[in-house]
Design an enzyme around this catalytic site. Structure first.
Site, PDB file in Angstrom:
ATOM      1  N   CYS A  62      22.113  17.141  18.017  1.00  0.00           N
ATOM      2  CA  CYS A  62      20.972  17.509  18.866  1.00  0.00           C
ATOM      3  C   CYS A  62      19.955  18.275  18.028  1.00  0.00           C
ATOM      4  CB  CYS A  62      21.459  18.425  19.993  1.00  0.00           C
ATOM      5  SG  CYS A  62      21.317  17.736  21.605  1.00  0.00           S
ATOM      6  N   HIS A  63      18.695  17.916  18.189  1.00  0.00           N
ATOM      7  CA  HIS A  63      17.640  18.650  17.495  1.00  0.00           C
ATOM      8  C   HIS A  63      17.404  19.996  18.167  1.00  0.00           C
ATOM      9  CE1 HIS A  63      16.745  14.546  16.170  1.00  0.00           C
ATOM     10  NE2 HIS A  63      16.186  15.108  15.128  1.00  0.00           N
ATOM     11  N   MET A  97      19.848  16.779  27.260  1.00  0.00           N
ATOM     12  CA  MET A  97      21.099  17.396  26.800  1.00  0.00           C
ATOM     13  C   MET A  97      21.086  18.892  27.065  1.00  0.00           C
ATOM     14  SD  MET A  97      22.712  14.767  26.050  1.00  0.00           S
ATOM     15  CE  MET A  97      24.216  15.562  25.587  1.00  0.00           C
ATOM     16  N   GLU A  98      19.924  19.502  26.927  1.00  0.00           N
ATOM     17  CA  GLU A  98      19.791  20.930  27.217  1.00  0.00           C
ATOM     18  C   GLU A  98      20.053  21.204  28.700  1.00  0.00           C
ATOM     19  OE1 GLU A  98      18.001  20.315  23.308  1.00  0.00           O
ATOM     20  OE2 GLU A  98      17.862  19.191  25.174  1.00  0.00           O
ATOM     21  N   ASP A 112      35.168  30.703  35.518  1.00  0.00           N
ATOM     22  CA  ASP A 112      35.761  31.833  34.799  1.00  0.00           C
ATOM     23  C   ASP A 112      35.745  33.112  35.637  1.00  0.00           C
ATOM     24  OD1 ASP A 112      36.725  33.334  32.394  1.00  0.00           O
ATOM     25  OD2 ASP A 112      34.770  34.305  32.663  1.00  0.00           O
TER      26      ASP A 112
END
Length: 146
Positions: A62-63, A97-98, A112
């Protein structure tokens, strides 16, 4: 990495979404802000934001993207929390993707923070499930010069 140097710099936007299924009692504890680790939704928002900004550090090809906007929405239902993340950048490559990374990290943070409420007598999580991770849309638009 893919060479993106010849791609046009434009406004890029993407939204991703997903959800986490929880026990109804856990959702009530989240709504009442009665979770031992703190405010679940605000912590998930912060964790997701950090994940968006660091996507290229965890996904090898990924850039690094100069993100200009990150927005999270959470919808709390009886036994699930839906999360969406919208990311914008003025750059040469998309930001889907971000956005996905933001959603996944936000939902993992929820898990969590409430896992002690979700465990059964054997220490497992039979009702807890992250699902439906998808890109709702991605788009690009020319930048209006002023």
């Amino acid at each position: 990495m893919i060479d993106i140097s010849s791609k046009e710099i434009v406004l890029r936007e993407a939204r991703a979404s997903g959800c986490i299924r929880l026990k109804s009692g856990t959702v009530r504890q989240i709504l009442n802000k009665n979770v031992k680790k703190g405010d679940v939704i605000e912590t998930a928002r912060i964790a997701g934001t950090m994940a968006v900004k660091n996507t290229s550090g965890t996904i090898p090809y990924c850039h690094p993207v100069p993100v200009s906007s990150i927005d999270f929405d959470f919808e709390i239902l009886d036994n699930q929390i839906k999360c969406s993340c919208t990311v914008k950048a003025i750059y040469r490559t998309g930001v889907e993707m971000e956005a996905i990374n933001g959603v996944l990290t936000a939902l993992l943070t929820v898990w969590d923070m409430v896992k002690y409420l979700e465990k059964d007598e054997t220490g497992n999580y039979p009702e807890t499930l992250i699902s439906g991770i998808k890109v709702d849309y991605k788009k690009k638009a020319e930048i209006n010069a002023q």
